[in-house]
Design a protein around this motif. Structure first.
Motif, short mmCIF file in Angstrom:
data_model
loop_
_atom_site.label_atom_id
_atom_site.label_comp_id
_atom_site.label_asym_id
_atom_site.label_seq_id
_atom_site.Cartn_x
_atom_site.Cartn_y
_atom_site.Cartn_z
N GLY A 62 35.27 35.97 30.56
CA GLY A 62 35.72 35.28 31.76
C GLY A 62 36.10 36.21 32.89
N GLN A 63 36.27 35.59 34.05
CA GLN A 63 36.62 36.33 35.26
C GLN A 63 38.05 36.84 35.17
OE1 GLN A 63 35.06 36.78 38.31
NE2 GLN A 63 33.11 35.88 37.77
N ALA A 64 38.27 38.10 35.55
CA ALA A 64 39.61 38.67 35.52
C ALA A 64 40.54 37.92 36.47
CB ALA A 64 39.56 40.14 35.89
N SER A 65 39.97 37.38 37.55
CA SER A 65 40.83 36.65 38.51
C SER A 65 41.40 35.39 37.87
CB SER A 65 40.04 36.31 39.77
OG SER A 65 38.87 35.61 39.44
N THR A 66 40.60 34.73 37.02
CA THR A 66 41.10 33.54 36.32
C THR A 66 42.20 33.95 35.34
OG1 THR A 66 38.85 32.72 36.41
CG2 THR A 66 40.36 31.54 34.98
N TRP A 67 41.98 35.09 34.68
CA TRP A 67 43.00 35.60 33.76
C TRP A 67 44.30 35.91 34.50
CZ3 TRP A 67 43.10 36.50 28.47
CH2 TRP A 67 41.93 36.22 27.78
N LEU A 68 44.17 36.50 35.68
CA LEU A 68 45.38 36.86 36.44
C LEU A 68 46.15 35.61 36.86
CD1 LEU A 68 47.18 38.97 37.80
CD2 LEU A 68 45.74 38.83 39.80
N ARG A 69 45.40 34.62 37.34
CA ARG A 69 46.06 33.37 37.74
C ARG A 69 46.79 32.76 36.55
NH1 ARG A 69 41.86 32.65 41.41
NH2 ARG A 69 40.50 31.69 39.85
N THR A 70 46.09 32.75 35.40
CA THR A 70 46.71 32.18 34.19
C THR A 70 47.95 33.01 33.83
OG1 THR A 70 44.49 31.66 33.48
CG2 THR A 70 46.21 31.46 31.82
N HIS A 71 47.85 34.33 33.97
CA HIS A 71 48.97 35.22 33.65
C HIS A 71 50.18 34.90 34.53
CE1 HIS A 71 50.81 39.01 32.35
NE2 HIS A 71 51.06 39.30 33.62
N ASP B 375 41.15 49.65 41.20
CA ASP B 375 39.97 50.30 40.59
C ASP B 375 39.52 49.65 39.29
OD1 ASP B 375 39.06 52.09 42.42
OD2 ASP B 375 40.24 53.78 41.69
N ASP B 376 39.92 48.42 39.04
CA ASP B 376 39.45 47.72 37.84
C ASP B 376 37.92 47.55 37.88
OD1 ASP B 376 41.94 47.56 36.86
OD2 ASP B 376 42.09 45.38 36.81
N CYS B 377 37.38 47.37 39.10
CA CYS B 377 35.92 47.21 39.24
C CYS B 377 35.21 48.50 38.81
CB CYS B 377 35.56 46.84 40.67
SG CYS B 377 36.32 47.89 41.92
N VAL B 378 35.76 49.64 39.22
CA VAL B 378 35.15 50.93 38.88
C VAL B 378 35.24 51.16 37.37
CG1 VAL B 378 35.20 53.40 39.32
CG2 VAL B 378 35.78 51.82 41.14
N ARG B 379 36.40 50.84 36.80
CA ARG B 379 36.58 51.02 35.35
C ARG B 379 35.62 50.12 34.56
NH1 ARG B 379 41.97 52.16 36.38
NH2 ARG B 379 42.52 49.96 36.47
N ALA B 380 35.47 48.89 35.04
CA ALA B 380 34.57 47.95 34.34
C ALA B 380 33.14 48.47 34.41
CB ALA B 380 34.67 46.57 34.97
N CYS B 498 37.34 41.99 38.80
CA CYS B 498 38.30 42.01 39.91
C CYS B 498 39.34 40.91 39.71
CB CYS B 498 37.58 41.82 41.25
SG CYS B 498 38.75 41.82 42.62
N PRO B 499 40.61 41.28 39.52
CA PRO B 499 41.60 40.25 39.25
C PRO B 499 42.06 39.51 40.51
CG PRO B 499 42.57 42.43 38.98
CD PRO B 499 41.17 42.63 39.41
N HIS B 500 41.69 40.04 41.66
CA HIS B 500 42.20 39.45 42.90
C HIS B 500 41.13 38.73 43.71
CE1 HIS B 500 46.02 41.47 42.23
NE2 HIS B 500 45.30 42.51 41.86
N ASP B 501 39.98 38.47 43.11
CA ASP B 501 38.89 37.80 43.82
C ASP B 501 38.53 38.52 45.11
OD1 ASP B 501 38.04 35.79 42.17
OD2 ASP B 501 39.52 34.33 42.90
N ALA B 502 38.65 39.84 45.08
CA ALA B 502 38.42 40.61 46.30
C ALA B 502 36.99 41.11 46.40
CB ALA B 502 39.38 41.80 46.35
N LEU B 503 36.21 40.95 45.35
CA LEU B 503 34.87 41.56 45.32
C LEU B 503 33.83 40.53 44.91
CD1 LEU B 503 34.08 44.97 43.62
CD2 LEU B 503 32.62 43.02 43.22
N ILE B 504 32.76 40.47 45.68
CA ILE B 504 31.62 39.64 45.24
C ILE B 504 30.32 40.42 45.48
CG2 ILE B 504 32.56 37.32 45.51
CD1 ILE B 504 30.90 37.17 48.13
#
Lengths: 270, 522
Positions: A62-71, B375-380, B498-504
């Protein structure tokens, strides 16, 4: 915004259900702390899954952004569950104080971190070209070298000695490391203004070549101030994690001890 | 390829005026044919290539005939009749392996039925086909299949085509002639406007239309330097060839055949970019249709400038008036074909067009309002590519949008042009640009050619992690770039991480997607 309201409502709804179920458990003459304690423990374990997701980016889960929101929303739920578990009261034993303090630290750092992650990037945009936290020392060093070169060159003109005096008294330490971090975090421009005033005041005592050098130095002072602004804010974006994550590990370890102790000294009837 | 076969190929009329003496001793004509080509033995219905797939080979018919489908209905029908041309068999190892077949491995089940029901273009012996996709790095515009058993087709891979064109003027002229003929046909076929036009009228329009080219294929040389020196949009426009100037009288309606063109309008003393045209877009038809009664008032509403290399088909307005407009039943279709002003802020559009970012089909867009530099995108990316990230989280920034240095898998991937081994190529089906590590010799040609600095040279390590060193003590390098996580399901790891929906990853052509995303994530 609509999504946030819906999610917040969902968290409140689940908390209400837990509160009602705890009440029901209590009415059955059982110790409700076992019930809400396990809900709290499960919620905290769920929070750790996000940490695992971040450290296993190659897994397609899954998307990390969804995980963060859930977190984040599970975090708000866990705060509520913690309040139920402690019956909205302060602890009365040293070990519980430590647990309570750690939980408060994790919760507050998490909420603050979420706020910082939301608010800081937008502040950086106006002058954020390609400044990353890791590159700041190199960029600062480069600016310091440029200023030193300018000052050295100015010594060739007898009428520009005042520049070297300012450099020794003020500029060398300003360019030496990050400065005025608290002021940048407060959003204050006063230190920069003070330095610019000092530079501007000097101009009248210089000959034309010195004035030109001073203008170039002033440009670099402004650039260095911008670097300090980024250093302060990007540093804050990383610093909160250095509180949140170690505190989380401590909390998890002490929670496990807490559970063991509770069961070791329980009467056997939850 | 055996020497006698090479001799036989070189004796064909298509090579009759190619002089072996024009080639250097270390790259002889014989070697090019032997190393960069192959002969396909085809049975009736064997598909040489399919519409929409990518490939940079050029083909010459040696024996028999091949047919190309020329209508969308024909292509649709062909899909229904496609079958694998070699069925797997448990006893297959007992039979001798047949000669090489088409790379597609597909065959049309009833080719005669297709050719009788749908119009086709026939390529007879010694004719050249496939050169438009090879030269413009665009998808194949139609499906080509063998019309009879015993058909032989010579496939020349791109490095061979490039070298032949470079060293032989005669071969280059022959290819260019075929290109101008076929590109015109393909451009007219690509444009939805001509779908409803009667074939006879279309034939007449084709005879009056003219293919004009602007710019050069090698537009990337010096592009980065020019962009870095440029201070404003006008500087970029000044370097672009003008195709039409605003308020000029419209002599022709234009159809973009290949490449990009900038649409701009005068604003005070400068030019403001309001959109851009891509292959299949039509320019000027709306003006002609709107002022159908007053031919004197037909003037261009916008200026049109060529970006890099552009093929433009010019259809005289008199022909449009007499034949095309009466043939169009649905006048509303004209406005749908005319590029609308893009839904992006004007300065952002200038930025996209000036930097040629419009070339990207999978550009990495980062919303700087949301990016926390984690940098989560770079690590991934590193985690999915042997711990070597395939992009740099830097790049040109406009306002709060950054286009990072990650391969954009361009519409026109110029990095492919000079690769000596074809290690960098397009996946035939998905269209992503990928590097085959085993074939990369680390020459760095692709990295130098990429106008966006999206390909890096990395030192190669062995299985123990030590750097590989050549005889001179230098690190052995190879090119690396984003492969869009090819072969992995779930999409690109960077976007997922990307945990912040900052990258597409976004197709810049669908600017409204980018605009919506920016609004949504603000």
């Amino acid at each position: 915004m609509r999504k946030i309201i819906l999610n917040a409502a969902a968290v409140l709804g689940v908390l209400a259900i837990v509160y009602w179920a705890t009440d029901l458990y209590d009415a059955a003459l059982r110790d409700p702390r076992f019930f809400d304690g396990w809900i709290l423990a499960v919620g905290m374990a769920a929070q750790l899954l996000f940490h695992m997701r971040r450290n296993l980016p190659a897994l397609q889960i899954g998307q990390a952004s969804t995980w963060l929101r859930t977190h984040i929303y599970t975090g708000y739920f866990v705060i509520g569950a913690f309040a139920f578990h402690t019956k909205f009261s302060l602890p009365d034993a040293p070990f519980e104080w430590v647990l309570w303090g750690l939980f408060a630290l994790v919760a507050i750092s998490g909420v603050v971190g979420a706020f910082l992650s939301w608010s800081i990037p937008a502040q950086l945009v106006p002058d954020a070209e390609q400044i990353t936290f890791e590159r700041i020392p190199a960029l600062r060093h480069s600016l310091a070298e440029e200023v030193e070169t300018l000052v050295t060159q100015s010594l060739q003109h007898p009428g520009s000695r005042a520049i070297s005096e300012v450099y020794i008294n003020t500029l060398s330490s300003f360019f030496g490391r990050a400065r005025n971090v608290p002021a940048h975090l407060r959003g204050s421009q006063r230190p920069l203004q003070a330095m610019c005033v000092e530079i501007d005041d000097l101009e009248r005592y210089l000959e034309p070549p010195g004035k030109d050098t001073l203008r170039q130095i002033k440009d670099r002072v402004v650039a260095k101030d911008r670097l300090d602004f980024h250093y302060a804010h990007l540093g804050l974006l990383q610093a909160w994690l250095f509180v949140h994550i170690p505190a989380t590990y401590c909390l998890v370890a002490l929670t496990l001890i807490h559970i063991l102790v509770v069961y070791a000294f329980s009467s056997g009837v939850p | 390829m055996p020497r006698d076969l090479v001799d036989r190929i070189l004796s064909q009329p298509v090579f009759s005026d190619v002089a072996p003496g024009d080639f250097p001793s270390d790259l002889s004509l014989h070697d090019i044919i032997a190393n960069d080509s192959r002969v396909l033995d085809l049975a009736s219905g064997d598909i040489v290539f399919r519409q929409g797939t990518y490939g940079t080979s050029l083909f010459v018919v040696l024996e028999g005939d091949v047919c190309g489908l020329t209508t969308a209905a024909g292509e649709k029908a062909a899909r229904r009749y496609e079958r694998p041309n070699r069925k797997p068999s448990a006893f297959g190892w007992l039979r001798p392996q047949p000669a090489e077949r088409s790379a597609t491995g597909l065959r049309l089940k009833k080719p005669a039925k297709i050719t009788s029901r749908f119009p086709t273009a026939r390529h007879e012996r010694n004719s050249i086909f496939g050169e438009v996709a090879a030269l413009t790095r665009s998808p194949r515009s139609n499906t080509i299949f063998a019309d009879c058993d015993g058909t032989q087709v010579l496939e020349i891979r791109w490095p061979g085509v490039r070298d032949l064109r470079h060293w032989s003027d005669a071969f280059r002229r022959r290819i260019d002639e075929a290109y101008r003929r076929d590109a015109l046909d393909e451009a007219l076929r690509q444009c939805a406007l001509f779908d409803q036009v009667d074939p006879d009228v279309l034939k007449m329009i084709r005879s009056c239309a003219e293919l004009t080219s602007y710019g050069s294929f090698g537009w990337t040389h010096g592009f980065q330097t020019a962009v870095s020196r440029q201070t404003d949009a006008d500087g970029a426009i000044d370097r672009e060839p003008a195709i039409v100037r605003q308020n000029d009288y419209l002599d022709d309606v234009l159809v973009i055949g290949a490449g990009f063109a900038r649409l701009s309008e005068k604003l005070h003393a400068g030019d403001r970019t309001v959109g851009y045209l891509t292959p299949g877009d039509v320019y000027g038809l709306d003006c002609v249709a709107a002022d159908a009664s007053n031919t004197r008032r037909r003037s261009a509403r916008h200026s049109l400038y060529g970006m890099g290399y552009v093929d433009v088909i010019r259809i005289p307005v008199a022909v449009v008036d007499a034949h095309l407009l009466p043939a169009i039943d649905d006048v509303g279709q004209i406005s749908s074909l005319t590029p609308s002003v893009a839904d992006l802020p004007s300065r952002m559009l200038d930025f996209m067009v000036d930097s040629r970012l419009v070339n990207g089909t999978r550009a990495m867009a980062i919303n700087m309002d949301r990016c926390v530099n984690c940098d989560d995108c770079v690590r991934a990316c590193a985690a999915t590519h042997d711990e070597i990230p395939r992009f740099k989280r830097h790049g040109p920034v406009h306002n709060r949008l950054m286009i990072a240095h990650a391969c954009m898998h361009c519409i026109d991937p110029v990095c492919l042009i000079d690769c000596p081994t074809e290690a960098i190529h397009r996946d035939p089906v998905s269209g992503t640009v990928v590097i085959q590590d085993a074939s990369c010799i680390g020459c760095g040609t692709c990295a130098a050619a990429c106008p966006y600095d999206n390909i890096q040279m990395e030192a190669v390590r062995n299985s123990e992690g030590a750097f590989l060193i050549d005889e001179d003590g230098a690190h052995i390098q190879r090119a690396t770039k984003c492969d869009f996580c090819a072969g992995r399901s779930g999409g690109p790891a960077c976007q997922r991480a990307c945990p912040h929906d900052a990258l597409i990853r976004v197709d810049i052509k669908s600017a409204e997607n980018l605009s919506d995303w920016l609004k949504h994530t603000h």
